[in-house]
Design a protein around this motif. Structure first.
Motif, PDB file in Angstrom:
ATOM      1  N   ASN A 145      55.395-108.624  17.221  1.00 13.65           N
ATOM      2  CA  ASN A 145      55.996-108.383  15.903  1.00 13.65           C
ATOM      3  C   ASN A 145      57.500-108.184  15.990  1.00 13.65           C
ATOM      4  O   ASN A 145      58.238-108.524  15.060  1.00 13.65           O
ATOM      5  CB  ASN A 145      55.359-107.162  15.243  1.00 13.65           C
ATOM      6  N   LEU A 146      57.961-107.632  17.099  1.00 12.77           N
ATOM      7  CA  LEU A 146      59.390-107.379  17.257  1.00 12.77           C
ATOM      8  C   LEU A 146      60.158-108.658  17.550  1.00 12.77           C
ATOM      9  O   LEU A 146      61.394-108.661  17.498  1.00 12.77           O
ATOM     10  CB  LEU A 146      59.627-106.362  18.379  1.00 12.77           C
TER      11      LEU A 146
ATOM     12  N   THR B  24      55.519-100.196  21.692  1.00 16.42           N
ATOM     13  CA  THR B  24      54.634-101.359  21.738  1.00 16.42           C
ATOM     14  C   THR B  24      53.560-101.116  22.802  1.00 16.42           C
ATOM     15  O   THR B  24      53.543-100.077  23.473  1.00 16.42           O
ATOM     16  CB  THR B  24      55.412-102.639  22.080  1.00 16.42           C
TER      17      THR B  24
ATOM     18  N   LYS C  12      54.075-100.803  17.021  1.00 16.02           N
ATOM     19  CA  LYS C  12      54.058-102.216  16.670  1.00 16.02           C
ATOM     20  C   LYS C  12      53.683-103.055  17.883  1.00 16.02           C
ATOM     21  O   LYS C  12      54.131-102.765  18.998  1.00 16.02           O
ATOM     22  CB  LYS C  12      55.437-102.677  16.188  1.00 16.02           C
TER      23      LYS C  12
ATOM     24  N   HIS D  90      60.292 -97.333   4.027  1.00 24.09           N
ATOM     25  CA  HIS D  90      59.558 -97.412   5.290  1.00 24.09           C
ATOM     26  C   HIS D  90      58.739 -96.139   5.460  1.00 24.09           C
ATOM     27  O   HIS D  90      59.268 -95.033   5.315  1.00 24.09           O
ATOM     28  CB  HIS D  90      60.536 -97.561   6.464  1.00 24.09           C
TER      29      HIS D  90
ATOM     30  N   ARG E 246      66.079-104.834  11.552  1.00 21.73           N
ATOM     31  CA  ARG E 246      65.535-103.943  10.517  1.00 21.73           C
ATOM     32  C   ARG E 246      65.179-102.585  11.092  1.00 21.73           C
ATOM     33  O   ARG E 246      65.497-101.537  10.505  1.00 21.73           O
ATOM     34  CB  ARG E 246      64.293-104.587   9.880  1.00 21.73           C
ATOM     35  N   PHE E 247      64.546-102.587  12.251  1.00 21.67           N
ATOM     36  CA  PHE E 247      64.189-101.310  12.870  1.00 21.67           C
ATOM     37  C   PHE E 247      65.433-100.547  13.339  1.00 21.67           C
ATOM     38  O   PHE E 247      65.438 -99.309  13.359  1.00 21.67           O
ATOM     39  CB  PHE E 247      63.219-101.528  14.028  1.00 21.67           C
TER      40      PHE E 247
ATOM     41  N   ILE F  27      59.795-111.341  15.771  1.00 23.68           N
ATOM     42  CA  ILE F  27      60.026-112.042  14.501  1.00 23.68           C
ATOM     43  C   ILE F  27      61.499-111.906  14.129  1.00 23.68           C
ATOM     44  O   ILE F  27      62.100-110.836  14.277  1.00 23.68           O
ATOM     45  CB  ILE F  27      59.129-111.458  13.393  1.00 23.68           C
ATOM     46  N   ASP F  28      62.087-112.970  13.634  1.00 20.79           N
ATOM     47  CA  ASP F  28      63.502-112.963  13.269  1.00 20.79           C
ATOM     48  C   ASP F  28      63.807-111.826  12.299  1.00 20.79           C
ATOM     49  O   ASP F  28      63.139-111.666  11.268  1.00 20.79           O
ATOM     50  CB  ASP F  28      63.902-114.293  12.624  1.00 20.79           C
TER      51      ASP F  28
ATOM     52  N   GLU G 226      63.439-108.582  12.671  1.00 26.27           N
ATOM     53  CA  GLU G 226      62.697-107.331  12.788  1.00 26.27           C
ATOM     54  C   GLU G 226      63.433-106.289  13.622  1.00 26.27           C
ATOM     55  O   GLU G 226      63.468-105.115  13.261  1.00 26.27           O
ATOM     56  CB  GLU G 226      61.302-107.581  13.364  1.00 26.27           C
ATOM     57  N   GLN G 227      64.012-106.690  14.731  1.00 26.91           N
ATOM     58  CA  GLN G 227      64.723-105.718  15.553  1.00 26.91           C
ATOM     59  C   GLN G 227      65.916-105.148  14.795  1.00 26.91           C
ATOM     60  O   GLN G 227      66.220-103.953  14.911  1.00 26.91           O
ATOM     61  CB  GLN G 227      65.159-106.363  16.869  1.00 26.91           C
TER      62      GLN G 227
END
Length: 249
Positions: free
Chosen positions: A129-130, A157, A125, A107, A138-139, A132-133, A135-136
């Motif tokens: 985008n957050l 955001t 972002k 990243h 992952r962050f 999306i399945d 993504e949260q």
């Protein structure tokens, strides 16, 4: 390892040539733009989506051009440059390796920000985008890896970046970031500041005999001589906090 990359980044910044001076002018940044454009021919390009708008932000805080790769990133830079707690901004500072979903990933965050009380890493972002399945999650994994290495990490955001009236005030401040502050105005501000910790903008105008008005206060805020309360629409009631010389940016 990450700390070593940060130290290398700091030691190679062009800021060291200018950090003792307030003489950075729009002409300086024109020259910097030309230099950056010429260097692009020798750099590995950052991957971009077709049609994406990109550009440079001339940062008063960092005394350099900072590349942005979306309009939301640009707006984030406007906010950061107007934030009195921000000292320096680096774009795409380093890669971070982290584990997620059973795989090692990499990243590259958008910004590394030096603050008056520490450092933080910022990712920009769009809110959609957050949603999306995954993504949260992952962050969150990225945040935990940064935390393990002693760095705060936050994802911003448009909800946070373009919040009003902070965003409009930040844009207003940005218009005055290269205006000249007359020495007489600086002396007068220091004199008033030595007698008061906080005043309203209208009170400063009265005490200065109408010499210190809105443009002067916005310029002084950009120079780090004082702090304006950007959480309310700028007016005669805006709270102005004076800084001691040790606190100045």
């Amino acid at each position: 390892m990450l700390e070593a990359q940060i130290q290398h980044l700091s030691s190679n910044t062009s800021l060291t040539r200018y950090q003792q001076s307030r003489a950075c002018t729009p002409q300086f940044f024109v020259a910097e733009i030309r230099r950056e454009v010429m260097q692009q021919a020798f750099r590995s390009p950052v991957s971009r989506s077709c049609g994406r708008v990109v550009g440079y932000w001339s940062s008063r805080k960092s005394h350099k051009l900072i590349q942005w790769e979306s309009q939301l990133e640009r707006d984030c830079l406007i906010r950061l440059d107007a934030d009195p707690k921000v000292r320096l901004i680096y774009e795409q500072p380093f890669p971070l390796r982290y584990q997620f979903d059973g795989r090692q990933r990499e990243h590259i965050p958008d910004f590394l920000v030096y603050l008056s009380n520490g450092r933080k890493v910022v990712e920009v972002k769009p809110k959609v985008n957050l949603e999306i399945d995954g993504e949260q999650e992952r962050f969150e994994a990225i945040k935990n890896e940064f935390k393990a290495q002693g760095l705060d990490y936050e994802v911003l955001t448009e909800v946070e970046i373009r919040k009003e009236p902070e965003f409009s005030n930040a844009k207003l401040v940005s218009r005055f970031r290269y205006h000249h502050l007359p020495s007489s105005a600086e002396v007068l501000l220091r004199k008033i500041g030595s007698q008061h910790r906080q005043l309203e903008a209208g009170e400063i105008e009265f005490l200065s005999g109408n010499e210190i008005r809105k443009p002067t206060l916005l310029t002084a805020h950009s120079l780090g001589l004082l702090e304006l309360d950007l959480g309310r629409e700028f007016s005669a009631k805006t709270i102005v906090s004076f800084l001691s010389q040790g606190e100045e940016k």
